[in-house]
Design a protein around this motif. Sequence first.
Motif, short mmCIF file in Angstrom:
data_model
loop_
_atom_site.label_atom_id
_atom_site.label_comp_id
_atom_site.label_asym_id
_atom_site.label_seq_id
_atom_site.Cartn_x
_atom_site.Cartn_y
_atom_site.Cartn_z
N THR A 220 0.81 -1.23 0.00
CA THR A 220 0.00 0.00 0.00
C THR A 220 0.84 1.28 0.00
O THR A 220 0.28 2.37 0.13
CB THR A 220 -0.97 0.01 1.21
OG1 THR A 220 -0.31 -0.52 2.36
CG2 THR A 220 -2.20 -0.79 0.95
N TYR A 228 -5.00 3.09 5.69
CA TYR A 228 -5.56 1.86 6.29
C TYR A 228 -5.51 1.91 7.81
O TYR A 228 -6.41 1.42 8.49
CB TYR A 228 -4.83 0.61 5.76
CG TYR A 228 -5.44 0.10 4.48
CD1 TYR A 228 -6.46 -0.85 4.50
CD2 TYR A 228 -5.05 0.61 3.25
CE1 TYR A 228 -7.05 -1.29 3.33
CE2 TYR A 228 -5.63 0.18 2.07
CZ TYR A 228 -6.64 -0.78 2.11
OH TYR A 228 -7.23 -1.21 0.96
N ARG A 288 -6.52 -6.13 0.01
CA ARG A 288 -5.20 -5.87 0.60
C ARG A 288 -4.64 -7.15 1.23
O ARG A 288 -3.46 -7.48 1.04
CB ARG A 288 -5.30 -4.77 1.66
CG ARG A 288 -3.94 -4.46 2.27
CD ARG A 288 -3.94 -3.22 3.11
NE ARG A 288 -4.43 -3.47 4.45
CZ ARG A 288 -3.82 -3.03 5.55
NH1 ARG A 288 -2.73 -2.34 5.47
NH2 ARG A 288 -4.31 -3.28 6.72
#
Length: 303
Positions: A220, A228, A288
């Motif tokens: 990410t 997140y 993810r």
Amino acid sequence: MKVAVIGAGVMGSGIASAIVLGGHEAIVYDIVPEVLRNSEKLIGSLIREMKGNSDGELGEFHVESSLNEAVKGADIVLEVIIEDLNAKRELYEQLTTYIGQDVPVASNTSTFTVEQLSKDLKIQDRILIAHWVNPPYVIPLVEIARAPWTSEWAVNKITGFLKELGKEPVIVPDIPGLIVNRFNSAVYREALRLVANYNIDPQTIDLVWKKHLAVIFSVTGVLGTMDYVGLDTIVRAASSLSSPSQDEDVKAASLIIDKVSRGELGVKSGLGFYPYSGSDRLSLELSRAHSIRGVLKCLEDVS
Ligand SMILES: NC(=O)c1ccc[n+]([C@@H]2O[C@H](COP(=O)([O-])OP(=O)(O)OC[C@H]3O[C@@H](n4cnc5c(N)ncnc54)[C@H](O)[C@@H]3O)[C@@H](O)[C@H]2O)c1
């Protein structure tokens, strides 16, 4: 393309290998004859290993012990000499009389800016930074920076060549350390602080990176990871870990505090550094998790 690589140390040898592996011609020069001899052997071995071909054709490369001969007829010059501003500027002065008008000179500097490297030199409009990272024959990223006076054609010639090699040139601002080395120095500084001040052993620090930080950041990125976590959570954690001391830190802190006050908390609110409103929370989490598992699996395969 015929590319002259000036400086045959760690990076020069690796960059020359990348050029030859990409199907172009590299001519390598160094002021130290022994370095040049060692580089010739290393480049040959790297190319063979990377091609998986122990006795086959190496491709087009040779070493040259005269600067003038090395750059004669070159389409591009890559400067990969020691990190010394005077040495780099002196080299560019020398190149002025040797290279053609349409030949850009790209520096691999880690810390100087294009402005520092090129200001007031005769060929200042043709000097830019192409910062390859180690090992350059494997890692695709190359940071590109220019000064206000750098010609467009010089930037285009270097980025076009890098793309042809399969690299990913990224244009970044002309600031010391560009992006890669600003992160490197922050991370190295913290690692050294942990060892020096808390007596933590190097294996523990590297394990934390390999098993968590490197994995998460590879999926990410840094700002995406913050989204997140939740930007409000980061603000609370940051205020208990440190207090901003310099102007730059105050500005950085207000960037995230302002976002939180506007309700931009990251994934949990649908907007942070990135927008998330097109996808529901569960699918973002699962996507993810799937990518993280993929990276962990790759890491298991290589370790
Ligand atoms: N080592 C890394 O991981 C790394 C990564 C990215 C960028 N860089 C940058 O790349 C450049 C080279 O770094 P390195 O690690 O390859 O250094 P190195 O010390 O391995 O090699 C530098 C070479 O430059 C040669 N040299 C010095 N002056 C010269 C001149 N006037 N003409 C020709 N050759 C000359 C030296 O003899 C030496 O062989 C530096 O600007 C460095 O900051 C290094």
